[in-house]
Design an enzyme around this catalytic site. Structure first.
Site, PDB file in Angstrom:
ATOM      1  CG  HIS A 146      63.567  55.106  57.349  1.00 10.17           C
ATOM      2  ND1 HIS A 146      64.923  55.223  57.198  1.00 10.17           N
ATOM      3  CD2 HIS A 146      63.176  54.072  56.554  1.00 10.17           C
ATOM      4  CE1 HIS A 146      65.341  54.285  56.337  1.00 10.17           C
ATOM      5  NE2 HIS A 146      64.300  53.574  55.933  1.00 10.17           N
TER       6      HIS A 146
ATOM      7  CD  GLU B  67      58.581  52.645  55.830  1.00  9.21           C
ATOM      8  OE1 GLU B  67      59.318  52.808  56.834  1.00  9.21           O
ATOM      9  OE2 GLU B  67      58.722  51.678  55.037  1.00  9.21           O
TER      10      GLU B  67
ATOM     11  CG  ASP C 149      63.038  50.604  51.799  1.00  5.31           C
ATOM     12  OD1 ASP C 149      64.011  50.787  52.561  1.00  5.31           O
ATOM     13  OD2 ASP C 149      61.856  50.640  52.190  1.00  5.31           O
ATOM     14  CG  ASP C 150      64.708  46.838  52.876  1.00  2.46           C
ATOM     15  OD1 ASP C 150      65.803  46.745  53.443  1.00  2.46           O
ATOM     16  OD2 ASP C 150      63.822  47.649  53.232  1.00  2.46           O
TER      17      ASP C 150
END
Ligand code: ADE
Ligand code: ZN
Length: 341
Positions: free
Chosen positions: A204, A207, A285-286
């Site tokens: 990541h 972000e 993602d989630d």
């Protein structure tokens, strides 16, 4: 409407039928509130919510850390191999319903081992569900274990040691959790060791963190993919570098909206990325925390940015070319997209 679609419904139907891969999915972030309650009861774990509605109401975040606090709390209900299996099987059924043909799933071993749940328990349940999904739904998969960047590099090294007996089931390593203040440089040695073991590398970056973290991920970790990468757009030389290399970015539109990485979906940079020649993909993602699985992400960003059929086909093609599938499998999936188009 953008080229190729008569209506928004026409575009939604096209997205639903499009063959796609998902490359950025934290399996713990697919824990739906209903399953959270079921597992809390199964394992006799207390959770600070009375109803499913209470859980959903708590999912209002103003930044990444707000979300992470509740995400680590949520995964506390996962105790047994069966729990990890049920979590993963539920995600794979959703992915199948969205016509996802291939998934590359993250898991956070440190989120479990620090609670006394063994590495083998987590990976055993996840891989049992991945194997079943291959037979049941025809979904292929890769598994990526992430290091939590708010913890030390020594902790990541110990986690890599724990992974050694399971390397036949682990395809790559990633870097997630609180980004700002925890640059890729903090993990240079452990990623070098992972690379030496033949593992693929993702991280990541960009972000919430600055473009320099994306440079570090490329230069120091030698990543095969960048997860998110939104803030790369602030650095023209970086954009040119990513485009020249054909570096895949795993972009997550609903996540970006829920974590206030963008203020408004109409201001999402996905179309700018595509127009700049960046190899962007769409991912969830989630999904339980951010309001939707992969098709919901395609739909939200396509509606807000009026994406064309050509844009959507590019995104789906990118999801396979950016995957860790071998060349023959990539060609087979790309041919399926051509046939669909
Ligand atoms: N862990 C789970 N989801 C994440 C995200 N979007 N960023 C960083 N770490 C995460
Ligand atoms: Zn993520």
């Amino acid at each position: 409407m953008a080229d190729g679609f008569a209506s928004a419904q026409d575009r939604a139907t096209f997205i639903a039928g499009l063959p796609k891969a998902e490359l950025h999915l934290h399996i713990e972030g697919s824990l739906e509130p209903e399953l959270m309650f079921e597992l809390a009861q199964r394992n006799n774990v207390a959770i600070p919510f009375a109803t499913v509605e209470d859980v959903r109401a708590a999912y209002a975040f103003s930044n990444l850390q707000d979300f992470l606090d509740i995400y680590y709390q949520g995964m506390g209900v996962l105790r047994t191999e069966q729990d990890f299996h049920d979590l993963t099987a539920a995600y794979l059924a959703r992915a199948h319903a969205d016509n996802v043909r291939h998934v590359e799933i993250f898991f956070d071993p440190q989120g479990h081992t620090e609670r006394g749940v063994a590495f083998a328990t987590a990976i055993g349940g996840i891989t049992r569900a991945l194997d079943a999904a291959k037979t049941q739904h025809g979904i292929s998969s890769r598994l990526i274990m992430c290091f939590l960047r708010h913890l030390s590099e020594a902790d990541a090294e110990a986690t890599l040691d724990q992974a050694l007996p399971h390397l036949d089931r682990i395809d790559g390593v990633g870097l997630d959790s609180s980004e700002v203040g925890h640059p890729p440089s903090k993990f240079e040695r452990v990623f070098a060791r992972a690379r030496g073991l033949g593992l693929r590398i993702v991280a990541h970056a960009g972000e919430e963190g600055p473009p320099d973290y994306v440079h570090q991920a490329l230069d120091l970790l030698k990543v095969d993919r960048i997860d998110h990468g939104n803030r790369s757009l602030e650095d023209a030389a970086l954009v040119a570098r990513l485009a020249d290399q054909g570096m895949c970015l795993t972009v997550c539109p609903l996540s970006n909206l829920k974590l206030c990485v963008v203020d408004d979906m109409a201001a999402h940079p996905l179309k700018t990325m595509l127009d700049a020649g960046l190899h962007a993909t769409v991912n969830s993602d989630d999904p339980s925390y951010f309001g939707g699985y992969v098709n919901a992400n395609y739909l939200a960003v396509a509606d807000a940015l009026d994406l064309s059929k050509a844009d959507l086909l590019t995104l789906a093609r990118n999801s396979f070319t950016g995957s860790f599938l071998d060349a023959g499998d990539k060609a087979r999936h790309l041919a399926a997209i051509d046939a669909y188009a």
